[in-house]
Scaffold this motif. Structure first.
Motif, PDB file in Angstrom:
ATOM      1  N   ARG A  30       0.845  -1.199   0.000  1.00  0.00           N
ATOM      2  CA  ARG A  30       0.000   0.000   0.000  1.00  0.00           C
ATOM      3  C   ARG A  30       0.880   1.250   0.000  1.00  0.00           C
ATOM      4  NH1 ARG A  30      -4.674   0.146   4.249  1.00  0.00           N
ATOM      5  NH2 ARG A  30      -5.708  -0.972   2.541  1.00  0.00           N
ATOM      6  N   THR A  31       0.478   2.250  -0.776  1.00  0.00           N
ATOM      7  CA  THR A  31       1.206   3.513  -0.835  1.00  0.00           C
ATOM      8  C   THR A  31       0.229   4.646  -1.143  1.00  0.00           C
ATOM      9  OG1 THR A  31       2.912   4.765  -2.034  1.00  0.00           O
ATOM     10  CG2 THR A  31       1.718   3.106  -3.278  1.00  0.00           C
ATOM     11  N   THR A  32       0.610   5.829  -0.749  1.00  0.00           N
ATOM     12  CA  THR A  32      -0.177   7.000  -1.147  1.00  0.00           C
ATOM     13  C   THR A  32       0.221   7.481  -2.529  1.00  0.00           C
ATOM     14  OG1 THR A  32       1.394   8.557  -0.142  1.00  0.00           O
ATOM     15  CG2 THR A  32      -0.399   7.725   1.257  1.00  0.00           C
ATOM     16  N   ARG A  33       1.261   6.867  -3.123  1.00  0.00           N
ATOM     17  CA  ARG A  33       1.787   7.332  -4.415  1.00  0.00           C
ATOM     18  C   ARG A  33       2.088   6.127  -5.314  1.00  0.00           C
ATOM     19  NH1 ARG A  33       3.321  12.247  -5.119  1.00  0.00           N
ATOM     20  NH2 ARG A  33       4.937  11.600  -6.582  1.00  0.00           N
ATOM     21  N   LEU A  34       1.059   5.588  -5.936  1.00  0.00           N
ATOM     22  CA  LEU A  34       1.211   4.477  -6.877  1.00  0.00           C
ATOM     23  C   LEU A  34       1.219   5.022  -8.299  1.00  0.00           C
ATOM     24  CD1 LEU A  34       1.232   1.465  -7.688  1.00  0.00           C
ATOM     25  CD2 LEU A  34      -1.273   1.515  -7.536  1.00  0.00           C
ATOM     26  N   LEU A  35       2.263   4.689  -9.060  1.00  0.00           N
ATOM     27  CA  LEU A  35       2.358   5.065 -10.473  1.00  0.00           C
ATOM     28  C   LEU A  35       2.450   3.771 -11.273  1.00  0.00           C
ATOM     29  CD1 LEU A  35       2.514   7.424 -12.484  1.00  0.00           C
ATOM     30  CD2 LEU A  35       5.009   7.378 -12.208  1.00  0.00           C
ATOM     31  N   ALA A  36       1.300   3.203 -11.576  1.00  0.00           N
ATOM     32  CA  ALA A  36       1.254   1.886 -12.207  1.00  0.00           C
ATOM     33  C   ALA A  36       1.765   1.916 -13.635  1.00  0.00           C
ATOM     34  CB  ALA A  36      -0.171   1.345 -12.163  1.00  0.00           C
ATOM     35  N   GLY A  41      -0.781   9.561 -16.450  1.00  0.00           N
ATOM     36  CA  GLY A  41      -1.309   9.831 -15.124  1.00  0.00           C
ATOM     37  C   GLY A  41      -0.242  10.234 -14.131  1.00  0.00           C
ATOM     38  N   ASN A  42      -0.685  10.480 -12.916  1.00  0.00           N
ATOM     39  CA  ASN A  42       0.177  10.877 -11.821  1.00  0.00           C
ATOM     40  C   ASN A  42      -0.004   9.924 -10.659  1.00  0.00           C
ATOM     41  OD1 ASN A  42       1.319  13.378 -12.932  1.00  0.00           O
ATOM     42  ND2 ASN A  42      -0.807  14.107 -12.893  1.00  0.00           N
ATOM     43  N   PRO A  43       0.931   9.914  -9.720  1.00  0.00           N
ATOM     44  CA  PRO A  43       0.798   9.000  -8.581  1.00  0.00           C
ATOM     45  C   PRO A  43      -0.486   9.248  -7.795  1.00  0.00           C
ATOM     46  CG  PRO A  43       3.028   9.879  -8.707  1.00  0.00           C
ATOM     47  CD  PRO A  43       2.206  10.659  -9.693  1.00  0.00           C
ATOM     48  N   ALA A  44      -1.087   8.162  -7.336  1.00  0.00           N
ATOM     49  CA  ALA A  44      -2.327   8.241  -6.558  1.00  0.00           C
ATOM     50  C   ALA A  44      -2.330   7.109  -5.536  1.00  0.00           C
ATOM     51  CB  ALA A  44      -3.545   8.127  -7.479  1.00  0.00           C
ATOM     52  N   PRO A  45      -3.095   7.244  -4.462  1.00  0.00           N
ATOM     53  CA  PRO A  45      -3.152   6.164  -3.478  1.00  0.00           C
ATOM     54  C   PRO A  45      -3.582   4.839  -4.117  1.00  0.00           C
ATOM     55  CG  PRO A  45      -4.150   8.148  -2.594  1.00  0.00           C
ATOM     56  CD  PRO A  45      -3.903   8.418  -4.051  1.00  0.00           C
ATOM     57  N   GLY A  46      -2.961   3.771  -3.702  1.00  0.00           N
ATOM     58  CA  GLY A  46      -3.309   2.471  -4.266  1.00  0.00           C
ATOM     59  C   GLY A  46      -2.637   1.335  -3.535  1.00  0.00           C
ATOM     60  N   THR A  47      -3.068   0.135  -3.836  1.00  0.00           N
ATOM     61  CA  THR A  47      -2.535  -1.086  -3.240  1.00  0.00           C
ATOM     62  C   THR A  47      -2.312  -2.112  -4.336  1.00  0.00           C
ATOM     63  OG1 THR A  47      -3.721  -0.686  -1.172  1.00  0.00           O
ATOM     64  CG2 THR A  47      -2.951  -2.934  -1.563  1.00  0.00           C
ATOM     65  N   ASP A  73       3.027  -1.399   4.366  1.00  0.00           N
ATOM     66  CA  ASP A  73       2.711   0.022   4.239  1.00  0.00           C
ATOM     67  C   ASP A  73       3.968   0.760   3.791  1.00  0.00           C
ATOM     68  OD1 ASP A  73       1.915   2.606   4.398  1.00  0.00           O
ATOM     69  OD2 ASP A  73       1.371   2.574   6.524  1.00  0.00           O
ATOM     70  N   LEU A  74       3.971   1.235   2.564  1.00  0.00           N
ATOM     71  CA  LEU A  74       5.105   1.969   2.010  1.00  0.00           C
ATOM     72  C   LEU A  74       4.994   3.471   2.244  1.00  0.00           C
ATOM     73  CD1 LEU A  74       5.398   0.009  -1.345  1.00  0.00           C
ATOM     74  CD2 LEU A  74       7.011  -0.078   0.549  1.00  0.00           C
ATOM     75  N   GLY A  75       3.954   3.887   2.941  1.00  0.00           N
ATOM     76  CA  GLY A  75       3.813   5.304   3.262  1.00  0.00           C
ATOM     77  C   GLY A  75       3.679   6.154   2.012  1.00  0.00           C
ATOM     78  N   ASP A  76       4.518   7.211   1.925  1.00  0.00           N
ATOM     79  CA  ASP A  76       4.450   8.120   0.782  1.00  0.00           C
ATOM     80  C   ASP A  76       5.514   7.831  -0.269  1.00  0.00           C
ATOM     81  OD1 ASP A  76       6.691   8.941   2.121  1.00  0.00           O
ATOM     82  OD2 ASP A  76       6.114  11.055   2.284  1.00  0.00           O
ATOM     83  N   ALA A  77       6.146   6.665  -0.196  1.00  0.00           N
ATOM     84  CA  ALA A  77       7.085   6.288  -1.256  1.00  0.00           C
ATOM     85  C   ALA A  77       6.331   6.086  -2.566  1.00  0.00           C
ATOM     86  CB  ALA A  77       7.822   5.004  -0.876  1.00  0.00           C
ATOM     87  N   THR A  78       6.942   6.459  -3.675  1.00  0.00           N
ATOM     88  CA  THR A  78       6.335   6.263  -4.993  1.00  0.00           C
ATOM     89  C   THR A  78       6.609   4.840  -5.457  1.00  0.00           C
ATOM     90  OG1 THR A  78       6.687   8.597  -5.529  1.00  0.00           O
ATOM     91  CG2 THR A  78       6.188   7.111  -7.350  1.00  0.00           C
ATOM     92  N   ARG A 431       6.299  -0.239   7.058  1.00  0.00           N
ATOM     93  CA  ARG A 431       5.734  -0.880   8.243  1.00  0.00           C
ATOM     94  C   ARG A 431       4.838  -2.032   7.781  1.00  0.00           C
ATOM     95  NH1 ARG A 431       5.345   4.308   8.349  1.00  0.00           N
ATOM     96  NH2 ARG A 431       3.188   4.310   7.668  1.00  0.00           N
ATOM     97  N   MET A 432       5.043  -3.182   8.372  1.00  0.00           N
ATOM     98  CA  MET A 432       4.203  -4.341   8.054  1.00  0.00           C
ATOM     99  C   MET A 432       3.301  -4.639   9.255  1.00  0.00           C
ATOM    100  SD  MET A 432       5.200  -8.209   6.963  1.00  0.00           S
ATOM    101  CE  MET A 432       5.276  -7.851   5.230  1.00  0.00           C
ATOM    102  N   THR A 433       2.005  -4.681   9.000  1.00  0.00           N
ATOM    103  CA  THR A 433       1.086  -4.989  10.084  1.00  0.00           C
ATOM    104  C   THR A 433       1.088  -6.481  10.354  1.00  0.00           C
ATOM    105  OG1 THR A 433      -0.761  -5.218   8.569  1.00  0.00           O
ATOM    106  CG2 THR A 433      -0.382  -3.048   9.500  1.00  0.00           C
ATOM    107  N   PRO A 434       0.905  -6.891  11.605  1.00  0.00           N
ATOM    108  CA  PRO A 434       0.899  -8.335  11.914  1.00  0.00           C
ATOM    109  C   PRO A 434      -0.360  -8.998  11.379  1.00  0.00           C
ATOM    110  CG  PRO A 434       0.361  -7.051  13.861  1.00  0.00           C
ATOM    111  CD  PRO A 434       0.738  -6.062  12.795  1.00  0.00           C
TER     112      PRO A 434
END
Length: 434
Positions: A30-36, A41-47, A73-78, A431-434
Motif C-alpha cells: 500500500r502507498t499513497t503514491r502508486l504510479l502503475a 497519469g500521476n501517482p495516486a493512493p493504491g494497493t 505500508d510503504l507510506g508516501d514512497a512512490t 511498516r508491516m502490520t501483523p
C-alpha cells in the motif's frame, strides 16, 4: 530504516543479500503514491496485491486488503514498475588493467557477476540485458538467478559480442599464443561464417545477438570508431538471428556503422555517439531503438587524465566525452525510440539510476520520458511488454518504491526504499502490520 520484512516467510535480508523463497501468503503493498503506468497519469493512493511471482490485483487506495494478505505500508514512497537496464555487463568491473583478461578466470567472473547482480537489484533494476561477457559466464549467472540460487534481476544475455577479426570485441594487443588461448570463438569473416557464429551463440543459450558494428572506446586498437562489418556480413547476422527468433543489438559509435546497422535491421543501436540526422531518420523509419548509455561516458570522464587508460583509449574517450548527450538529444527530437541502458561495468554497478538525471540534464528529455524508457519503453523493445514494464494483474511482481517524485526529480530514482523482483522482496523501508 527497517531492512527486512518482519513476520514474513519471504525474507531477503538486505544486509547479507540472502536469497529466499517466495512468500507463503499474498502480500499487499500500500502507498499513497502508486504510479502503475509511468507513461500516463500521476501517482495516486493504491494497493498492489502480489501472490507468488505475479501481480494479482491493483486496487484503489481506499479498497480493503484481501483476506489473508499481509499488508506492507510503504507510506508516501512512490511505487513503480521494476526498472529495466538494457545494457549492462554484470560479470565485469570498471578500471582494471586490460591485461587482467589473461589472468582472471571465468569462474571468478561469475563470482563478480553475483556481486554486481545484487548491487543492480538494490538499485531498483529488476530486469537487465547483459550484452557482452565471457562465453558462458552471463548464462550461468542468468540461470542461477532464475532458479532462485542468487538474488538479482532477470537477466537476458547475449554472451560474447560478435566481432570482426582485430576489431572491438576481439582479443587485441597480446602475444599470438595468448590471444589464441583467450579467443572466445566470436569473430567472423564473410557472410557464411557470420551466420555460423549466430547459430553457435544460439546453441550455447544466447537470448539475443550482440555485434560490434563499429570500433569501441575501450578496446586496445586505434582504428577509429566507424564501420566494421560489411553489408553482406551484417545481413547474414540479422537474417540468421531472426530465423532463430533472436533480436540483434549493435554496439555502434561512428555514423557509418550506425547507419549500416539500422538499415540492416538490427533491433537496437547501443551508444549511437556520433550519428547524423540522416541516420536518425533511418532509425525512425525502421523502428530501430537507441540505447544511449550516458553513464558510460560518465565513467570515462571520471577516469580521464588519471593514467588509467592507455593513450589509444584516452584519445577515443575524450572524443566521446565531447559528444556527451548530443546524439540522444537530437534522436529524441527526431522521434527515435529510446530504451534505457547504462553500460554498467564501464562504471560501478549499482549507479545505474544516475542515468535518469543525465538523460534530463544532458539530453533535455523530460523526467517522465526518461522513466518510460526504463519501464514500458524497454519492455516493448525486449518484446516483454505483456510481462514487465507496468503494474497490472498477471504481470511479474517486479516493483520498486522510491523516495520522492520521479516525474519531477529524476534523482528520486536513486533513492530506493523497496525492491521486489518476481515476487521476492529484497529491501524495505515500510511498516508491516501483523
Amino acid at each position: 530504516m527497517i531492512h527486512f520484512l518482519r513476520s514474513c516467510a519471504a525474507v531477503l535480508l538486505l544486509a547479507g543479500g540472502v536469497a529466499g523463497p517466495l512468500a507463503s501468503q499474498p502480500i499487499a503493498l500500500r502507498t499513497t503514491r502508486l504510479l502503475a503506468d509511468p507513461g500516463r497519469g500521476n501517482p495516486a493512493p493504491g494497493t498492489v496485491v502480489v501472490d507468488g511471482d505475479r501481480i494479482t490485483a491493483v486496487l484503489p487506495g481506499t479498497a480493503p486488503v484481501p483476506t489473508g494478505a499481509r499488508l506492507v505500508d510503504l507510506g508516501d514512497a512512490t511505487l513503480l514498475p521494476g526498472l529495466i537496464d538494457s545494457h549492462v555487463h554484470l560479470t565485469g568491473d570498471p578500471g582494471g588493467d586490460f591485461r587482467q583478461e589473461a589472468v582472471e578466470t571465468d569462474e571468478y567472473a561469475v563470482a563478480v557477476g553475483a556481486k554486481n547482480a545484487l548491487a543492480t537489484l538494490r538499485a531498483g533494476f529488476t530486469t537487465v540485458r547483459d550484452v557482452g561477457s565471457g562465453r558462458l559466464t552471463a548464462f550461468a549467472l542468468r540461470d542461477a538467478i532464475a532458479r532462485g540460487l542468487l538474488p538479482g534481476p532477470r537477466v537476458i544475455a547475449s554472451g560474447p559480442a560478435l566481432s570482426i577479426i582485430g576489431g572491438h570485441g576481439d582479443v587485441n594487443n597480446f602475444r599470438p599464443e595468448v590471444s589464441a588461448a583467450l579467443d572466445q570463438g566470436n569473430t567472423c569473416t564473410g557472410a557464411a561464417q557470420c551466420a555460423a557464429r549466430v547459430r553457435e551463440a544460439a546453441k550455447r543459450g544466447a537470448d539475443l545477438i550482440k555485434i560490434t558494428a563499429t570500433g569501441g572506446v575501450l578496446s586496445q586498437q586505434a582504428r577509429g570508431l566507424d564501420l566494421h562489418f560489411t553489408p553482406p556480413e551484417m545481413a547474414a547476422i540479422v537474417e540468421t538471428a531472426a530465423s532463430l527468433g533472436l533480436k540483434v543489438a549493435a554496439h555502434a559509435h561512428g555514423d557509418s556503422g550506425i547507419a549500416a546497422a539500422a538499415a540492416g535491421g538490427v533491433t537496437t543501436i547501443e551508444h549511437g555517439t556520433f550519428m547524423s540526422e540522416a541516420t536518425m531518420r533511418t532509425m525512425r523509419e525502421k523502428g530501430t531503438w537507441l540505447v544511449p548509455t550516458l553513464m558510460a561516458t560518465q565513467g570515462l570522464v571520471d577516469r580521464l587524465g588519471k593514467s588509467i587508460y592507455t593513450p589509444v583509449v584516452e584519445a577515443k574517450a575524450r572524443a566521446a566525452a565531447d559528444a556527451w548527450g548530443k546524439a540522444l538529444a537530437a534522436a529524441n527530437r527526431a522521434g527515435v525510440r529510446i530504451a534505457f541502458g547504462t553500460d554498467a561495468g564501464v562504471f560501478e554497478h549499482g549507479r545505474n539510476g544516475e542515468e535518469f538525471a543525465l538523460m534530463v540534464e544532458k539530453a533535455g528529455m523530460s523526467p517522465r520520458a526518461a522513466l518510460v524508457s526504463a519501464t514500458a519503453g524497454a519492455a516493448a523493445m525486449l518484446g516483454m511488454e505483456d510481462r514487465i514494464g507496468s503494474i497490472a494483474p498477471g504481470k511479474f511482481a517486479d516493483l520498486v518504491a522510491v523516495e520522492g517524485d520521479p516525474l519531477t526529480d529524476p534523482r528520486a530514482l536513486t533513492r530506493i526504499r523497496f525492491v521486489m523482483a518476481a515476487g521476492r522482496p529484497l529491501s524495505l523501508d515500510a511498516r508491516m502490520t501483523p
